[in-house]
Design a protein around this motif. Structure first.
Motif, PDB file in Angstrom:
ATOM      1  N   THR A  25       1.941   2.036  -3.513  1.00 20.63           N
ATOM      2  CA  THR A  25       0.828   2.644  -4.248  1.00 20.63           C
ATOM      3  C   THR A  25       0.617   4.092  -3.814  1.00 20.63           C
ATOM      4  O   THR A  25       0.305   4.964  -4.632  1.00 20.63           O
ATOM      5  CB  THR A  25      -0.463   1.829  -4.025  1.00 20.63           C
ATOM      6  N   MET A  26       0.800   4.349  -2.501  1.00 22.03           N
ATOM      7  CA  MET A  26       0.637   5.721  -2.002  1.00 22.03           C
ATOM      8  C   MET A  26       1.618   6.677  -2.688  1.00 22.03           C
ATOM      9  O   MET A  26       1.241   7.788  -3.079  1.00 22.03           O
ATOM     10  CB  MET A  26       0.875   5.759  -0.488  1.00 22.03           C
TER      11      MET A  26
ATOM     12  N   ASP B 118       8.195   6.999   1.888  1.00 21.21           N
ATOM     13  CA  ASP B 118       7.186   5.941   1.990  1.00 21.21           C
ATOM     14  C   ASP B 118       7.560   4.705   1.164  1.00 21.21           C
ATOM     15  O   ASP B 118       7.203   3.581   1.544  1.00 21.21           O
ATOM     16  CB  ASP B 118       5.812   6.485   1.576  1.00 21.21           C
TER      17      ASP B 118
ATOM     18  N   ALA C 143       0.829  -1.212   0.000  1.00 20.14           N
ATOM     19  CA  ALA C 143       0.000   0.000   0.000  1.00 20.14           C
ATOM     20  C   ALA C 143       0.863   1.261   0.000  1.00 20.14           C
ATOM     21  O   ALA C 143       0.508   2.271  -0.622  1.00 20.14           O
ATOM     22  CB  ALA C 143      -0.932   0.005   1.219  1.00 20.14           C
ATOM     23  N   LEU C 144       2.007   1.195   0.688  1.00 18.95           N
ATOM     24  CA  LEU C 144       2.895   2.361   0.742  1.00 18.95           C
ATOM     25  C   LEU C 144       3.479   2.672  -0.631  1.00 18.95           C
ATOM     26  O   LEU C 144       3.657   3.842  -0.993  1.00 18.95           O
ATOM     27  CB  LEU C 144       3.999   2.140   1.780  1.00 18.95           C
TER      28      LEU C 144
END
Lengths: 210, 210
Positions: B41-42, B148, B38-39
């Motif tokens: 993608t962030m 991130d 998810a990081l």
């Protein structure tokens, strides 16, 4: 306040994947730390009450108590990271044209950056303690669950490394370079004193599985 | 089935800390992998649509699409790990006195152990792909979010190491040593090909913050 840790695990990652400022890398690190800490406690839970491990039970119980306190503190830090990061994200957007605006933005930014460093530093400290406690579970915990101490220490190490990057990205923008250097030094010391220990504990666990 | 990933983050760690067989180290590794993914993608979400990054936008978008698929697959693997681990935990408790009981327990154990290796191996494969994708975000993603990508790669690496321990603890108990060796070799290869890459990507990110 307890918002993000009440989100479902899936939804937490859904939100993490978006461009919303929170939750971010700091909160993700704290959550990872809590997951790693929980794995240590799990090893303890599978150890206490077993005849075979009666001799180490007091030490395991003490480690479990400390680890549970760290897990709850790390969960609270997920929320605290969001609380301090949101104002920083706003501060970056402040007007920056006139001298007054520039001075005001610099003042607000500096205050927000200090808060935004304190929380990842606190996450780092918790992760370091959790890493050291995993040694107890890896060395003395039930062999049927020993792999979980290894998973736990690997995840706590990643959480430490993640929080470190969140200290660094914020100290880098500070105007007060002496203060920034003092935070960097604190963070570097925590890394230097705990990364190798984490690898050592992981290898100790892996050695028991060979 | 989608039970554990719907639990709140706090409650997931509450349950992880108990002696209940699921969720366990495999599910925790898969969840960590999903957080790490998810990081990535962030970082992508904070990069697309920005003029400064128009040239890399197609590559970032492709990496985001792959990373999102991995995140969802890893969340599904949290559930699958619980699905295969629960029967294994039961199998360990089967009676083991008569020859018939011993033969039956051995047969059931072997089948359960195969399932209990396949899932962490699948988690490892997802984490390896996620690690490689973090390079795109770390090298080409927006500098404001580069930390991130570093947090993400560290957590994906820990998830890979965690899933590896779950393969090892199960292959160790297999009677079919040839099959066990073939799984160990697969798992070793994934580790050998991706651990150093993860460290390299983390260092690349850290270098950008200095």
């Amino acid at each position: 306040m307890s918002e993000f840790t009440l989100l479902g695990c899936q939804e937490f990652t859904d939100r993490l994947a978006t461009k919303a400022p929170v939750p971010g890398g700091g909160g993700a690190s704290a959550l990872a730390g809590a997951v790693g800490a929980a794995l240590g406690t799990m090893v303890g839970s599978l150890t206490v009450g077993k005849k075979k491990y009666a001799a180490v039970e007091p030490e395991i119980k003490a480690a479990m108590e400390s680890m549970e306190a760290l897990r709850l503190r790390l969960l609270a830090l997920v929320e605290e990271d969001a609380r301090v990061f949101a104002p920083l994200a706003e501060a970056y957007k402040l007007p920056n044209t006139t001298d007054e605006e520039k001075a005001e933005k610099a003042r607000v930014m500096e205050a927000c950056l200090r808060d935004a460093c304190d929380i990842p530093l606190a996450i780092m400290e918790c992760c370091c303690e959790a890493i050291q406690l995993q040694r107890v579970f890896g060395e003395k915990g039930s062999v049927i669950a020993v792999s979980d101490a290894g998973v736990g220490v690997a995840i706590c190490k990643a959480a430490l490394q993640g929080a470190y990057l969140n200290v660094k990205i914020n100290t880098r923008s500070m105007k007060d370079r002496d203060y920034a250097a003092s935070l960097d030094e604190k963070a570097d010391t925590l890394m230097n004193e705990n990364l190798a220990a984490a690898d050592e504990i992981y290898d100790l666990v892996l050695g028991k599985l060979r």
